[in-house]
Enzyme design. Structure first.
Site: not given
Ligand code: IMP
Length: 185
Positions: A110, A114, A142
């Site tokens: 990955e 986030d 994050k």
């Molecule tokens: P999650 O499902 O919220 O953990 O987000 C995961 C996906 O969202 C990552 O694989 C990224 O494609 C996108 N993403 C989340 N935060 C960021 C960021 O700060 N910058 C760019 N892409 C992000």
């Protein structure tokens, strides 16, 4: 001296673009080397398949696999959950891997974890394919208190709760080619 001028140029260029560099290209390369070394030791004698989550992981994955001193196969899948830099909360599989991974040792790569929603969804999806083992390598995590840190077996860096770009990560399709990770102002 030339190197430090180059560093200043990169930093000033980033500031002009409205970016704050959080992790330099050199720091990333050092980390990738370390992660690849650990993965190389852990997967000796295994049937390693590295699976990249598109699009964000392609830069990290390309650097990582070239430093893993083992035979390995690569595959990709693509999910989308973001729309114009905001999470929609719904993880949609846009395309799946092309090779079966039953009985193989899958390492999911990955770019960033986030909220952890994408990762949780993908782990469930991959477990159904009955791999011999399933681990996660993420360049970034994050700090949002999502509680999924323990699902990441190989982690590059923890970043603050800001929108980050570069080294594969985009904002509305741009910035993926930057050699560093930066936060948008
Ligand atoms: P999650 O499902 O919220 O953990 O987000 C995961 C996906 O969202 C990552 O694989 C990224 O494609 C996108 N993403 C989340 N935060 C960021 C960021 O700060 N910058 C760019 N892409 C992000």
């Amino acid at each position: 001296m030339i190197d430090s001028y180059r560093q200043m140029e990169i930093r000033d260029g980033a500031m002009a673009k409205g970016l704050d560099i959080l992790i330099t290209a050199a720091e990333i390369q050092k980390k990738v080397e370390g992660l690849a070394g650990r993965i190389g030791k852990d997967y000796q004698g295994k049937n390693l398949v590295v699976v990249g989550v598109l699009k964000g992981s392609f830069v990290f994955m390309a650097d990582l696999i070239r430093q893993i001193p083992l035979p390995l196969a690569c595959d990709f899948l693509r999910v989308a959950s973001y729309d114009q830099d905001r999470s929609t909360g719904i993880v949609r599989m846009e395309f799946d891997m092309t090779q079966p991974v039953a009985g193989k040792d899958v390492l999911l790569v990955e770019d960033i974890v986030d909220s952890g929603r994408t990762l949780t969804h993908l782990l469930k999806h991959l477990e159904e394919k009955k791999p011999a083992s399933l681990r996660v390598c993420s360049l970034l995590f994050k700090e949002v208190g999502s509680g999924v840190r323990d699902k990441i077996d190989y982690l590059g860096f923890t970043v603050p709760n800001r929108y980050v770009v570069g080294f594969g990560l985009d904002s509305e399709g741009l910035y993926r080619s930057l050699p560093y990770v930066a936060a948008l102002r």
